[in-house]
Design a protein around this motif. Sequence first.
Motif, PDB file in Angstrom:
ATOM      1  N   HIS A 133      38.684  48.875  52.716  1.00 42.86           N
ATOM      2  CA  HIS A 133      38.046  50.183  52.730  1.00 42.86           C
ATOM      3  C   HIS A 133      36.547  49.990  52.536  1.00 42.86           C
ATOM      4  CE1 HIS A 133      41.997  52.149  52.283  1.00 42.86           C
ATOM      5  NE2 HIS A 133      42.260  51.185  51.417  1.00 42.86           N
ATOM      6  N   ALA A 134      35.749  50.819  53.170  1.00 43.04           N
ATOM      7  CA  ALA A 134      34.300  50.743  53.018  1.00 43.04           C
ATOM      8  C   ALA A 134      33.884  51.363  51.685  1.00 43.04           C
ATOM      9  CB  ALA A 134      33.602  51.459  54.168  1.00 43.04           C
ATOM     10  N   ASP A 135      32.834  50.811  51.078  1.00 43.18           N
ATOM     11  CA  ASP A 135      32.281  51.380  49.858  1.00 43.18           C
ATOM     12  C   ASP A 135      30.790  51.059  49.828  1.00 43.18           C
ATOM     13  OD1 ASP A 135      32.001  48.694  48.854  1.00 43.18           O
ATOM     14  OD2 ASP A 135      34.077  48.759  48.180  1.00 43.18           O
ATOM     15  N   ARG A 136      30.158  51.213  48.680  1.00 46.94           N
ATOM     16  CA  ARG A 136      28.710  51.013  48.593  1.00 46.94           C
ATOM     17  C   ARG A 136      28.282  49.581  48.875  1.00 46.94           C
ATOM     18  NH1 ARG A 136      26.920  53.991  42.987  1.00 46.94           N
ATOM     19  NH2 ARG A 136      28.290  55.817  43.136  1.00 46.94           N
ATOM     20  N   ARG A 137      29.180  48.634  48.687  1.00 53.25           N
ATOM     21  CA  ARG A 137      28.817  47.231  48.825  1.00 53.25           C
ATOM     22  C   ARG A 137      29.417  46.565  50.059  1.00 53.25           C
ATOM     23  NH1 ARG A 137      25.182  44.306  46.766  1.00 53.25           N
ATOM     24  NH2 ARG A 137      26.469  42.593  46.030  1.00 53.25           N
ATOM     25  N   ASP A 138      30.471  47.134  50.621  1.00 58.87           N
ATOM     26  CA  ASP A 138      31.211  46.432  51.664  1.00 58.87           C
ATOM     27  C   ASP A 138      31.530  47.336  52.845  1.00 58.87           C
ATOM     28  OD1 ASP A 138      31.794  43.730  50.404  1.00 58.87           O
ATOM     29  OD2 ASP A 138      32.549  45.079  48.854  1.00 58.87           O
ATOM     30  N   SER A 139      31.725  46.680  53.989  1.00 61.51           N
ATOM     31  CA  SER A 139      32.162  47.358  55.206  1.00 61.51           C
ATOM     32  C   SER A 139      33.443  46.696  55.689  1.00 61.51           C
ATOM     33  CB  SER A 139      31.093  47.263  56.300  1.00 61.51           C
ATOM     34  OG  SER A 139      29.876  47.858  55.883  1.00 61.51           O
ATOM     35  N   VAL A 140      34.337  47.481  56.248  1.00 63.40           N
ATOM     36  CA  VAL A 140      35.588  46.940  56.767  1.00 63.40           C
ATOM     37  C   VAL A 140      35.278  45.958  57.891  1.00 63.40           C
ATOM     38  CG1 VAL A 140      37.766  47.502  57.902  1.00 63.40           C
ATOM     39  CG2 VAL A 140      36.844  49.019  56.143  1.00 63.40           C
ATOM     40  N   GLY A 141      35.905  44.790  57.838  1.00 71.39           N
ATOM     41  CA  GLY A 141      35.701  43.779  58.862  1.00 71.39           C
ATOM     42  C   GLY A 141      34.586  42.800  58.570  1.00 71.39           C
ATOM     43  N   THR A 142      33.874  42.983  57.458  1.00 76.69           N
ATOM     44  CA  THR A 142      32.793  42.068  57.083  1.00 76.69           C
ATOM     45  C   THR A 142      33.164  41.363  55.789  1.00 76.69           C
ATOM     46  OG1 THR A 142      31.156  43.533  58.115  1.00 76.69           O
ATOM     47  CG2 THR A 142      30.334  41.833  56.625  1.00 76.69           C
ATOM     48  N   ALA A 143      33.717  40.170  55.908  1.00 79.05           N
ATOM     49  CA  ALA A 143      34.107  39.397  54.732  1.00 79.05           C
ATOM     50  C   ALA A 143      32.882  38.747  54.106  1.00 79.05           C
ATOM     51  CB  ALA A 143      35.131  38.336  55.122  1.00 79.05           C
ATOM     52  N   ARG A 144      32.940  38.492  52.798  1.00 72.93           N
ATOM     53  CA  ARG A 144      31.831  37.823  52.119  1.00 72.93           C
ATOM     54  C   ARG A 144      32.358  37.012  50.944  1.00 72.93           C
ATOM     55  NH1 ARG A 144      29.356  40.891  47.684  1.00 72.93           N
ATOM     56  NH2 ARG A 144      30.506  42.820  47.296  1.00 72.93           N
ATOM     57  N   PRO A 145      31.588  36.010  50.493  1.00 78.88           N
ATOM     58  CA  PRO A 145      32.031  35.161  49.380  1.00 78.88           C
ATOM     59  C   PRO A 145      31.688  35.776  48.029  1.00 78.88           C
ATOM     60  CG  PRO A 145      29.992  34.306  50.277  1.00 78.88           C
ATOM     61  CD  PRO A 145      30.361  35.496  51.119  1.00 78.88           C
ATOM     62  N   LEU A 146      32.567  35.577  47.051  1.00 85.63           N
ATOM     63  CA  LEU A 146      32.372  36.086  45.700  1.00 85.63           C
ATOM     64  C   LEU A 146      32.945  35.087  44.704  1.00 85.63           C
ATOM     65  CD1 LEU A 146      33.447  39.766  46.376  1.00 85.63           C
ATOM     66  CD2 LEU A 146      31.182  39.088  45.576  1.00 85.63           C
ATOM     67  N   ILE A 147      32.648  35.298  43.418  1.00 88.62           N
ATOM     68  CA  ILE A 147      33.242  34.469  42.375  1.00 88.62           C
ATOM     69  C   ILE A 147      33.993  35.356  41.391  1.00 88.62           C
ATOM     70  CG2 ILE A 147      31.464  32.695  42.547  1.00 88.62           C
ATOM     71  CD1 ILE A 147      30.419  33.750  39.814  1.00 88.62           C
ATOM     72  N   GLN A 148      34.952  34.751  40.702  1.00 88.05           N
ATOM     73  CA  GLN A 148      35.703  35.417  39.646  1.00 88.05           C
ATOM     74  C   GLN A 148      35.925  34.408  38.535  1.00 88.05           C
ATOM     75  OE1 GLN A 148      39.665  36.708  40.749  1.00 88.05           O
ATOM     76  NE2 GLN A 148      39.584  38.439  39.348  1.00 88.05           N
ATOM     77  N   ARG A 149      35.826  34.858  37.293  1.00 89.36           N
ATOM     78  CA  ARG A 149      35.961  33.950  36.159  1.00 89.36           C
ATOM     79  C   ARG A 149      37.261  34.205  35.409  1.00 89.36           C
ATOM     80  NH1 ARG A 149      29.895  34.890  35.262  1.00 89.36           N
ATOM     81  NH2 ARG A 149      28.989  33.105  36.344  1.00 89.36           N
ATOM     82  N   GLY A 150      37.744  33.160  34.744  1.00 89.66           N
ATOM     83  CA  GLY A 150      38.979  33.280  33.988  1.00 89.66           C
ATOM     84  C   GLY A 150      39.095  32.186  32.951  1.00 89.66           C
ATOM     85  N   ILE A 151      40.252  32.129  32.282  1.00 90.27           N
ATOM     86  CA  ILE A 151      40.512  31.159  31.218  1.00 90.27           C
ATOM     87  C   ILE A 151      41.856  30.492  31.480  1.00 90.27           C
ATOM     88  CG2 ILE A 151      40.882  30.844  28.736  1.00 90.27           C
ATOM     89  CD1 ILE A 151      39.121  33.226  28.216  1.00 90.27           C
ATOM     90  N   ILE A 152      41.910  29.175  31.285  1.00 88.06           N
ATOM     91  CA  ILE A 152      43.168  28.442  31.389  1.00 88.06           C
ATOM     92  C   ILE A 152      44.025  28.800  30.178  1.00 88.06           C
ATOM     93  CG2 ILE A 152      44.256  26.176  31.496  1.00 88.06           C
ATOM     94  CD1 ILE A 152      42.631  26.700  33.952  1.00 88.06           C
ATOM     95  N   THR A 153      45.186  29.406  30.416  1.00 88.85           N
ATOM     96  CA  THR A 153      46.038  29.853  29.316  1.00 88.85           C
ATOM     97  C   THR A 153      47.244  28.956  29.088  1.00 88.85           C
ATOM     98  OG1 THR A 153      47.223  31.329  30.834  1.00 88.85           O
ATOM     99  CG2 THR A 153      45.358  32.257  29.616  1.00 88.85           C
ATOM    100  N   ALA A 154      47.554  28.071  30.033  1.00 89.29           N
ATOM    101  CA  ALA A 154      48.691  27.160  29.854  1.00 89.29           C
ATOM    102  C   ALA A 154      48.509  25.951  30.754  1.00 89.29           C
ATOM    103  CB  ALA A 154      50.012  27.859  30.175  1.00 89.29           C
ATOM    104  N   VAL A 155      48.850  24.776  30.228  1.00 91.52           N
ATOM    105  CA  VAL A 155      48.821  23.530  31.000  1.00 91.52           C
ATOM    106  C   VAL A 155      50.089  22.760  30.669  1.00 91.52           C
ATOM    107  CG1 VAL A 155      47.614  21.371  31.458  1.00 91.52           C
ATOM    108  CG2 VAL A 155      46.300  23.431  30.924  1.00 91.52           C
ATOM    109  N   GLU A 156      50.862  22.427  31.705  1.00 92.11           N
ATOM    110  CA  GLU A 156      52.113  21.713  31.469  1.00 92.11           C
ATOM    111  C   GLU A 156      52.499  20.922  32.704  1.00 92.11           C
ATOM    112  OE1 GLU A 156      56.725  22.582  29.996  1.00 92.11           O
ATOM    113  OE2 GLU A 156      55.307  24.224  30.297  1.00 92.11           O
ATOM    114  N   ASP A 157      52.702  19.618  32.523  1.00 90.77           N
ATOM    115  CA  ASP A 157      53.141  18.730  33.598  1.00 90.77           C
ATOM    116  C   ASP A 157      52.239  18.822  34.827  1.00 90.77           C
ATOM    117  OD1 ASP A 157      55.294  17.911  32.039  1.00 90.77           O
ATOM    118  OD2 ASP A 157      56.590  19.514  32.789  1.00 90.77           O
ATOM    119  N   GLY A 158      50.939  18.868  34.601  1.00 95.44           N
ATOM    120  CA  GLY A 158      49.999  18.890  35.710  1.00 95.44           C
ATOM    121  C   GLY A 158      49.763  20.261  36.309  1.00 95.44           C
ATOM    122  N   ALA A 159      50.576  21.258  35.936  1.00 93.55           N
ATOM    123  CA  ALA A 159      50.379  22.628  36.411  1.00 93.55           C
ATOM    124  C   ALA A 159      49.619  23.418  35.352  1.00 93.55           C
ATOM    125  CB  ALA A 159      51.720  23.291  36.705  1.00 93.55           C
TER     126      ALA A 159
END
Length: 275
Positions: A133-159
């Motif tokens: 959907h179009a909004d103040r920052r984006d237009s339909v059909g125009t992809a763009r790169p972004l980042i998102q941050r998070g925290i590792i909450t579990a580590v087990e057997d390499g996963a």
Amino acid sequence: MPVIDATFYPLIVTARPDDSLYAMPPAGSDMGAARLCPITEVRPGDWVLGSHERALNPNRLDTLMQSVACFPALPVTVNGAVALDGQTPHWDTWETALVIPREYIPAETYANRLDGYRLGDHVERAFIYDPMHADRRDSVGTARPLIQRGIITAVEDGAFTVEWAGYWANGRITETAMRLTDPAAVARERDAFGFAVGDTVNQEKNGVCGPYATGVVLELYYSPYGAQPMARVFWPGSAWDNYCHYDFVPTHVLGHVVAPNRYDVTSRQQYAPTA
């Protein structure tokens, strides 16, 4: 032309500028490992020293430079361009990059985690956002790169499991790269906007934070009208919008729900958030 031997003069570095505009590779980096590569082969965590607007040619001498400090890469390719920082599609796909591979960065550096992620690590991913959907920052059909941050909450057997901050509901995302979060980048965002991507916020009323809504900062930008600092905020479960639950607000009306996280991911012993 006769060959003239080069004369080398030893130098002692007595101070390193800490201003991000003049950032250098981490102390102890193996500068002899710097190498040229096609820009599409730069990997997450490689340190970018410069670029050149031509394809790699071993039979030609080129000068590589950039007008910003060196930085660890989080590359995304979209719409025929490369965003080496995960957000800015500034580089063409045929360009050449000068990098220090991540294997030659000191082990104490946040971008170098060759033995895998650990519980409590703060991470960020780059993804291609394709809005529905179009909004103040984006237009339909125009992809763009972004980042998102998070925290590792579990580590087990390499996963491992990541708890990502916020949710991009208005579109499809394709994850392309992930790395440890850069504390310097978080500090720069808070200096410029008062907040960083991933911070938990609420609306202020009469200068006091009230329980009107609690949200997560998805992205930060300057308004094209007067360059006012702005934020796209995700309000989970809110009635702001019937399909995406986010709003665009000036950052001066936001307040921190909790104190900003202070964390140090350069330590090899402690990676959990600290007060």
